[in-house]
Design a protein around this motif. Structure first.
Motif, short mmCIF file in Angstrom:
data_model
loop_
_atom_site.label_atom_id
_atom_site.label_comp_id
_atom_site.label_asym_id
_atom_site.label_seq_id
_atom_site.Cartn_x
_atom_site.Cartn_y
_atom_site.Cartn_z
N ARG A 218 0.85 -1.33 0.02
CA ARG A 218 -0.08 0.03 0.00
C ARG A 218 0.86 1.16 -0.02
O ARG A 218 0.82 1.83 0.97
N ALA B 61 -0.98 11.77 -11.15
CA ALA B 61 -1.97 11.98 -9.91
C ALA B 61 -3.37 11.51 -10.35
O ALA B 61 -4.19 10.70 -9.79
N ARG B 62 -3.87 11.67 -11.55
CA ARG B 62 -5.37 11.38 -12.05
C ARG B 62 -5.33 9.83 -12.46
O ARG B 62 -6.19 9.40 -12.43
N ARG C 152 -4.18 5.78 -9.47
CA ARG C 152 -5.32 4.87 -8.68
C ARG C 152 -6.56 4.10 -9.67
O ARG C 152 -7.15 3.20 -9.27
N PRO D 171 -5.76 0.59 -7.28
CA PRO D 171 -6.28 1.35 -6.18
C PRO D 171 -5.55 1.45 -4.79
O PRO D 171 -5.96 2.07 -3.81
N GLU D 172 -4.64 0.54 -4.78
CA GLU D 172 -3.84 0.06 -3.48
C GLU D 172 -2.86 1.29 -3.14
O GLU D 172 -2.54 1.50 -2.31
N GLU E 212 -1.99 4.84 -2.37
CA GLU E 212 -2.73 5.91 -1.62
C GLU E 212 -1.88 7.47 -1.93
O GLU E 212 -0.92 7.33 -1.98
N GLN E 213 -2.81 8.37 -2.29
CA GLN E 213 -2.18 9.76 -2.85
C GLN E 213 -2.29 10.93 -2.00
O GLN E 213 -3.49 10.83 -1.09
N GLY E 214 -1.59 11.85 -1.99
CA GLY E 214 -1.76 13.08 -1.13
C GLY E 214 -2.71 13.86 -2.04
O GLY E 214 -3.45 14.32 -1.15
N PHE E 215 -3.05 13.76 -3.04
CA PHE E 215 -4.10 14.41 -3.82
C PHE E 215 -4.38 13.66 -5.15
O PHE E 215 -3.34 13.11 -5.77
N GLY E 216 -5.36 13.97 -5.44
CA GLY E 216 -5.89 13.24 -6.91
C GLY E 216 -6.41 14.69 -7.60
O GLY E 216 -6.38 15.60 -7.52
N ASN F 292 -8.64 16.96 -2.29
CA ASN F 292 -7.38 16.81 -1.50
C ASN F 292 -7.61 16.82 0.03
O ASN F 292 -8.00 17.83 0.59
N TYR F 293 -7.49 15.60 0.50
CA TYR F 293 -7.98 15.58 1.83
C TYR F 293 -6.82 15.25 2.92
O TYR F 293 -6.99 15.40 3.99
N VAL F 294 -5.51 15.32 2.20
CA VAL F 294 -4.53 14.84 2.96
C VAL F 294 -3.62 16.29 3.41
O VAL F 294 -3.38 16.43 4.34
#
Lengths: 268, 367
Positions: A154, A164-165, A168, A172-173, A175-179, A187-189
């Motif tokens: 992961r 970034a787009r 995933r 999908p494993e 995990e990104q800082g933003f998509g 951007n939730y991180v």
């Protein structure tokens, strides 16, 4: 009402991309109304009613703007433009007295259709390119996504906006800082912080005249948030020198270059 | 392994729709001696029913935070039960009405049928087939990269990985605390993307591959099957005119553009996205249903029920499908009722618009 009309016309031009098919559609409706008794009540009248219901400032102001808003232009798809135009063309071609006249009419009307709109695949926004993988995504994205999940189950990454787009969609494993979706980002991180840097393209070390972007701060942030990799577009020279000096000085560790993207580890 | 995936794909993408579509077309009592038309309509309606089933079961599951597995299981059970009931009913119906279910010399009949077509039309037919294959070729062997796919393809990929539906962010993979705030309401009410997750589970292939490499070919073929049937209705079984109609539809599709916003452009560029699938498959089908309804004497109630299923399938695909199905079928079907003075059919018109009303209300409520 004038404001509603102007707004509606804005969507209208947006929806038809400036081509003349809507005018062609209206001409076809008139032609069918005059010449084809069967289609007059079966096709022309309901099509006309639907068109009037959909495209007028009163309905726009009180119905469409309040219910569907931004997606108003998509409702133009419901107008039976394609069948109306095609039926009219068939009727005109049927007027040919022999096969050569009919062929000539087919060619003439095809040319007329082309002049009313334009050939679809010629624009950069609608262009297709050769497929190199079954995902039908850019090859660097597939190679890098495969590499990342091969290295870790992961992986947590912050990747350039050009990657970034896609990552995933493949694995999908990851995990990104933003998509990224369309023109926006989710951007939730990391807040808008990284996005603002990456959206302008390759590495930028400043955010404007006043704000100095600090890669040391970025490294610390990525460590705290337990990110594994930073992925950025990399020139051949940078790859030969085993990474960008600014990033190496900040604490990132250059790992490899895949299809023009440098992969940096965030390990302390 | 690949062979097994291919068998599963054939079963899910070809056999299941036909399993649902054939009995429905039999019950409608049309195209009994026209096998190609029957095949096209069965295939189209079969897909339509699967979309409608997905919509009816997925929305409550999503709103109640159920898993993707529950969606897959429920869908499989309902499809099997519906298929068995419909086929049994169609069999009894055909025995009662002495309808021939099978026709001998199928291929010979097709060839004989086209022998009646004038020679000059053959060239147009070949032209239409070539243009259609040209468009299909783009979908099957070339790529168009769309920015919106980060969301469209990220969601089904998330669903397959986490066995949830719309509970993880498509871009980051992070769990969403309050998805009613952080997600678009149209995703929850029109969960088209979950279809790719479901197919990925059933076929065993990555959802992005299904969306980008498999479904576009099928959806675009359905579109032209519908135009073929529509041409037959417009020109009252005149094969020559139907062929020219198909050719002109191909030409219009290739030229009705300016950028990416027209119906033809979305159909040819990003058909895997819900709104584009709606523009490609549901809008021509609604026109076909209207033409059938307005034509000769038919079992009107059956077409209204099909209209409702179409509406449900449209709601499944996109938010614009929720409004678009009602917007099209409302005026067109209403005009048919008014022009024929069949006032009792107003009841059926309301039935047709029920999915639009229900899912429109849900959309507004969530928003």
């Amino acid at each position: 009402m004038r404001a509603a009309y102007n707004e509606m016309m804005g969507w209208f031009h947006n929806g038809f991309d400036g081509n003349a098919y809507f005018i062609l559609y209206l001409i076809c409706l008139v032609y069918l109304f005059i010449t084809d008794e069967d289609k007059r009540f079966k096709l022309v009248v309901p099509s006309f009613l639907l068109t009037v219901f959909l495209i007028n400032p009163i309905c726009y102001r009180y119905i469409w703007a309040k219910t569907i808003g931004y997606s108003y232009w998509r409702l133009f798809w419901v107008l039976p433009i394609i069948p109306v135009v095609a039926v009219t063309f068939v009727n005109i071609i049927s007027l040919g007295k022999n096969s050569w006249q009919k062929y000539a009419l087919v060619l003439l009307l095809s040319f007329f259709a082309l002049r009313s709109g334009c050939y679809l695949y010629k624009y950069p926004e609608t262009a297709f390119v050769k497929a190199n993988n079954a995902y039908k995504l850019p090859q660097p994205a597939v190679d890098i996504a495969d590499y990342l999940v091969d290295k870790k189950d992961r992986p947590r990454v912050i990747a350039d906006i050009s990657l970034a787009r896609y990552l995933r969609q493949i694995h999908p494993e990851i995990e990104q800082g933003f998509g990224r979706w369309g023109q926006g980002c989710n951007n939730y991180v990391s807040g808008a912080y990284f996005f603002n840097i990456f959206r302008e393209g390759p590495i930028r070390t400043d955010l404007g005249e006043d704000v100095k972007f600090d890669w040391n701060l970025a490294h610390n942030y990525m460590l705290e948030e337990k990110f594994d990799y930073l992925i950025l577009p990399t020139s051949d020279d940078v790859a030969k020198n085993n990474g960008d000096k600014i990033l190496l000085d900040a604490g990132f560790k250059y790992i490899t270059n895949i299809d023009g993207y440098g992969i940096y580890s965030v390990a302390n | 392994m690949v062979l097994l995936n291919i068998i599963r794909a054939i079963l899910v993408l070809m056999v299941v729709p036909m399993f649902l579509g054939i009995p429905v077309v039999s019950l409608m009592g049309i195209y009994e001696d026209r096998r190609v038309y029957r095949f096209f309509l069965s295939f189209t309606i079969g897909y339509l029913i699967t979309f409608a089933i997905m919509q009816i079961i997925s929305v409550p599951l999503i709103l109640n935070y159920k898993s993707l597995t529950s969606f897959v299981l429920l869908y499989s059970v309902i499809v099997c039960v519906c298929g068995i009931i419909l086929n049994a009913y169609a069999y009894i119906f055909s025995r009662k009405n002495n309808t021939k279910v099978l026709t001998k010399n199928f291929i010979r009949r097709i060839i004989l049928g086209f022998k009646r077509v004038p020679n000059w039309v053959w060239i147009i037919l070949i032209g239409a087939i070539l243009l259609f294959l040209f468009m299909e070729y783009h979908y099957l062997f070339r790529i168009h990269v769309d920015d919106d796919d980060g969301r469209y393809m990220g969601n089904p990929a998330n669903a397959v990985l986490t066995d949830t539906m719309y509970q993880y962010d498509w871009g980051t993979g992070k769990y969403i605390d309050n998805r009613y705030i952080n997600m678009s309401p149209r995703d929850l009410v029109s969960p088209w993307m979950m279809m790719f997750a479901l197919l990925s589970r059933l076929i065993g292939v990555n959802s992005t591959i299904i969306a980008h490499s498999i479904m576009p070919g099928i959806l675009f073929a359905i579109c032209f099957m519908e135009y073929f049937l529509m041409g037959d209705c417009f020109f009252k079984k005149d094969k020559a005119k139907t062929v020219i109609f198909l050719f002109m539809v191909c030409v219009v599709y290739l030229t009705f553009s300016g950028n990416t916003h027209t119906q033809a452009a979305v159909s040819l560029v990003r058909i895997w996205q819900g709104k584009a699938a709606f523009a490609t498959t549901i809008i021509p089908l609604m026109m076909y249903l209207y033409l059938m309804l307005s034509g000769e004497e038919v079992h009107r109630a059956r077409y209204y029920i099909l209209g409702m299923i179409t509406s449900c399938a449209g709601c499944f695909m996109s938010g614009v499908g929720i409004v678009g199905t009602g917007l099209f079928m409302g005026p067109f079907f209403f005009w048919d009722i008014v022009s024929k003075r069949k006032w009792k059919d107003l009841f059926w018109l309301i039935i047709v618009c029920i999915p639009t009303l229900i899912y429109g209300y849900m959309y507004a409520k969530i928003k």
